[in-house]
Design a protein around this motif. Structure first.
Motif, PDB file in Angstrom:
ATOM      1  N   HIS A  48       0.687  -1.402   0.186  1.00  0.00           N
ATOM      2  CA  HIS A  48      -0.013  -0.058  -0.025  1.00  0.00           C
ATOM      3  C   HIS A  48       0.883   1.168  -0.091  1.00  0.00           C
ATOM      4  O   HIS A  48       1.903   1.243   0.469  1.00  0.00           O
ATOM      5  CB  HIS A  48      -0.875  -0.024   1.312  1.00  0.00           C
ATOM      6  N   THR A  49       0.368   2.479  -0.465  1.00  0.00           N
ATOM      7  CA  THR A  49       0.829   3.528  -0.397  1.00  0.00           C
ATOM      8  C   THR A  49      -0.055   4.793   0.316  1.00  0.00           C
ATOM      9  O   THR A  49      -1.215   4.457   0.813  1.00  0.00           O
ATOM     10  CB  THR A  49       1.136   3.983  -1.820  1.00  0.00           C
ATOM     11  N   SER A  76      -1.020  -2.572  -4.471  1.00  0.00           N
ATOM     12  CA  SER A  76      -2.456  -2.642  -4.276  1.00  0.00           C
ATOM     13  C   SER A  76      -3.364  -1.804  -3.415  1.00  0.00           C
ATOM     14  O   SER A  76      -3.746  -2.445  -2.389  1.00  0.00           O
ATOM     15  CB  SER A  76      -2.638  -4.357  -4.296  1.00  0.00           C
ATOM     16  N   ASP A  77      -3.604  -0.747  -3.736  1.00  0.00           N
ATOM     17  CA  ASP A  77      -4.321   0.098  -2.896  1.00  0.00           C
ATOM     18  C   ASP A  77      -5.764  -0.187  -2.681  1.00  0.00           C
ATOM     19  O   ASP A  77      -6.261  -0.777  -3.609  1.00  0.00           O
ATOM     20  CB  ASP A  77      -3.910   1.661  -3.374  1.00  0.00           C
ATOM     21  N   ASP A  91      -7.643   9.391  -8.596  1.00  0.00           N
ATOM     22  CA  ASP A  91      -8.615   7.965  -9.197  1.00  0.00           C
ATOM     23  C   ASP A  91      -7.570   6.880  -8.759  1.00  0.00           C
ATOM     24  O   ASP A  91      -6.462   6.837  -8.326  1.00  0.00           O
ATOM     25  CB  ASP A  91      -8.875   8.085 -10.524  1.00  0.00           C
ATOM     26  N   LEU A  92      -8.459   5.573  -9.020  1.00  0.00           N
ATOM     27  CA  LEU A  92      -7.614   4.345  -8.486  1.00  0.00           C
ATOM     28  C   LEU A  92      -6.596   3.954  -9.389  1.00  0.00           C
ATOM     29  O   LEU A  92      -6.000   2.734  -8.836  1.00  0.00           O
ATOM     30  CB  LEU A  92      -8.866   3.412  -8.370  1.00  0.00           C
ATOM     31  N   ASN A  93      -6.321   4.430 -10.438  1.00  0.00           N
ATOM     32  CA  ASN A  93      -5.141   4.027 -11.236  1.00  0.00           C
ATOM     33  C   ASN A  93      -3.757   4.946 -11.020  1.00  0.00           C
ATOM     34  O   ASN A  93      -2.793   4.447 -11.335  1.00  0.00           O
ATOM     35  CB  ASN A  93      -5.637   4.106 -12.817  1.00  0.00           C
ATOM     36  N   ARG A  94      -4.115   5.992 -10.082  1.00  0.00           N
ATOM     37  CA  ARG A  94      -3.034   7.049 -10.093  1.00  0.00           C
ATOM     38  C   ARG A  94      -1.615   6.389  -9.161  1.00  0.00           C
ATOM     39  O   ARG A  94      -0.577   6.621  -9.861  1.00  0.00           O
ATOM     40  CB  ARG A  94      -3.710   8.007  -9.179  1.00  0.00           C
ATOM     41  N   SER A  95      -1.812   5.614  -8.251  1.00  0.00           N
ATOM     42  CA  SER A  95      -0.643   5.050  -7.751  1.00  0.00           C
ATOM     43  C   SER A  95       0.268   4.292  -8.406  1.00  0.00           C
ATOM     44  O   SER A  95       1.420   4.488  -8.617  1.00  0.00           O
ATOM     45  CB  SER A  95      -0.767   4.337  -6.162  1.00  0.00           C
ATOM     46  N   TYR A  96      -0.488   3.573  -9.339  1.00  0.00           N
ATOM     47  CA  TYR A  96       0.465   2.707 -10.378  1.00  0.00           C
ATOM     48  C   TYR A  96       0.956   3.737 -11.370  1.00  0.00           C
ATOM     49  O   TYR A  96       2.141   3.514 -11.783  1.00  0.00           O
ATOM     50  CB  TYR A  96      -0.606   1.914 -11.148  1.00  0.00           C
ATOM     51  N   GLU A  97       0.236   4.787 -11.779  1.00  0.00           N
ATOM     52  CA  GLU A  97       0.709   5.741 -12.784  1.00  0.00           C
ATOM     53  C   GLU A  97       2.118   6.568 -12.221  1.00  0.00           C
ATOM     54  O   GLU A  97       2.987   6.742 -12.990  1.00  0.00           O
ATOM     55  CB  GLU A  97      -0.246   6.604 -13.279  1.00  0.00           C
ATOM     56  N   PRO A 112      -0.331  -3.733 -12.483  1.00  0.00           N
ATOM     57  CA  PRO A 112      -1.397  -2.814 -12.132  1.00  0.00           C
ATOM     58  C   PRO A 112      -2.241  -3.672 -11.338  1.00  0.00           C
ATOM     59  O   PRO A 112      -2.590  -4.686 -11.363  1.00  0.00           O
ATOM     60  CB  PRO A 112      -2.075  -2.502 -13.133  1.00  0.00           C
ATOM     61  N   ALA A 113      -2.731  -3.147 -10.052  1.00  0.00           N
ATOM     62  CA  ALA A 113      -3.443  -3.946  -9.227  1.00  0.00           C
ATOM     63  C   ALA A 113      -4.371  -3.079  -8.072  1.00  0.00           C
ATOM     64  O   ALA A 113      -3.987  -1.872  -7.973  1.00  0.00           O
ATOM     65  CB  ALA A 113      -2.703  -4.855  -8.308  1.00  0.00           C
TER      66      ALA A 113
END
Ligand SMILES: [Zn+2]
Ligand SMILES: [Zn+2]
Length: 374
Positions: A48-49, A76-77, A91-97, A112-113
């Motif tokens: 997590h982040t 995997s937030d 949004d939910l893709n942001r930590s991956y990006e 991506p998770a």
């Protein structure tokens, strides 16, 4: 001349301040042999982040993974639990990006998770290889899981024995059967953070689920694991290459093992070649004729120690009941009571089991050491 001296001083100062500060980061490589034509990738598919309830920025997860010898990670937030959302509105893709460019640069595969975060049942589930995490934000947990499947995600059950959600006994719920029968649930964590769930290993064996062992990091890694008695757990994936597609194929083909605190759990077909690949006999041949005591040197070239216990005595000679082969060390063991008949044989056979290599059935891995003679 004055100009030249001044220029010289500037150049000197520039070197003084720029060059010596250019220190590199250091990565600790984890040595585990590649097996059966596959690469043995060290993976952590759960962390997590600050984009959910973790303490660190996504790029820090990449740097930690690189320093700690990992090849593959998934951030995997939580979808449904984002306590920092007032400060971090994304949004939910942001930590991956955010983490992806650094991961690419450092050679870490970032999968991506997201973590589907529900009460029990079904509890928490990680969806890996999601295409758009935002579409998994649903009222109904089952719809979120179906969406994950439609995106081609690999879904596994996280910390199935977590006391907060399974306080009395660890239970497999009808909801998990529903996910399994729908072809959605593919894997299960048998190890999470610092906890081992032997029951989850039984379920994995019974229901043909992929086993995973992940950190579920919330704090910085060095704070959560001291490296001595608590090491960061990992999932070993036996993959054709180090790409997202090959890693997904390996997961779908059930090619994993779990490493935590020097215990390695997995299918016999993977554990046996790991042991064989890690062990080298230093003395090529014993030449036992006319000798009654001989020493055998065994080198363990991996970072996993092997704890061996004799499972049946050898015929015509004696060897130690217990052998510990520490990582990257050579151990000399004594063979005694060698009969004349054995001294003439071309191979001596020793029969052990590795008490820290556990098969999917929960048994110690039997290992044989064949020693060439003559
Ligand atoms: Zn969780
Ligand atoms: Zn988690």
């Amino acid at each position: 001349m004055k100009m030249l001296i001044r220029f010289g001083i500037i150049v000197y100062l520039a070197f003084l301040f720029v060059v010596p500060t250019a220190k590199g980061q250091i990565r600790k490589e984890i040595r585990i042999p590649d097996i059966l034509g596959y690469q043995t990738l060290k993976c952590d598919f759960h962390m997590h982040t600050v984009f959910s309830d973790g303490d660190v920025w996504p790029t820090v997860r990449v740097q930690e993974a690189w320093r700690e010898g990992l090849d593959v990670i998934a951030i995997s937030d939580h979808i449904e639990y984002r306590p920092h959302s007032e400060d971090i509105d994304a949004d939910l893709n942001r930590s991956y990006e955010v983490a992806k460019p650094l991961a690419d640069q450092m050679g870490i595969v970032l999968v991506p998770a997201v973590e589907i975060t529900r009460n029990m049942p079904p509890g928490h589930l990680n969806a890996l290889f999601v295409k758009n995490a935002n579409l998994l934000e649903r009222e109904d947990w089952y719809e979120a899981c179906v969406e994950a499947k439609e995106q081609g995600a690999f879904v596994f059950w996280n910390h199935p024995g977590w006391e907060v959600q399974q306080p009395d006994t660890m239970k497999w719920w009808p909801e998990h059967s529903r996910l399994l029968n729908a072809g959605i649930l593919k894997g299960i964590e048998i190890y999470n953070d610092k906890q081992f769930y032997p029951k989850a290993l039984n379920w994995a064996q019974e229901k043909n689920l992929v086993i995973l062992g992940n950190s579920d990091l919330h704090e910085p890694s060095q704070q959560q694991y001291n490296g001595e008695d608590q090491k960061r757990p990992m999932t070993l994936v036996f993959s054709l290459d180090k790409t997202e597609a090959a890693i997904k194929a390996a997961l779908l083909d059930n090619r994993t093992a779990v490493l935590f605190n020097d215990t390695l759990i997995g299918d016999r077909r993977f554990l046996t070649p790991i042991f064989i690949g890690a062990i080298q006999l230093k003395s090529k041949k014993l030449n036992l004729q006319n000798q009654d005591i001989k020493y055998l040197q065994i080198y363990n070239n991996s970072d996993i120690p092997f704890k061996l216990q004799q499972r049946q005595p050898s015929v015509g000679f004696s060897c130690p009941k217990e052998i510990i082969l520490p990582p990257n060390r050579t151990v000399s063991i004594e063979l005694t009571g060698i009969s004349d008949e054995v001294a003439q044989m071309t191979t001596l056979k020793m029969f052990y089991e590795a008490t820290n290599l556990i098969t999917k059935r929960g048994e110690n891995l039997p290992v044989n050491i064949d020693v060439p003679n003559k």
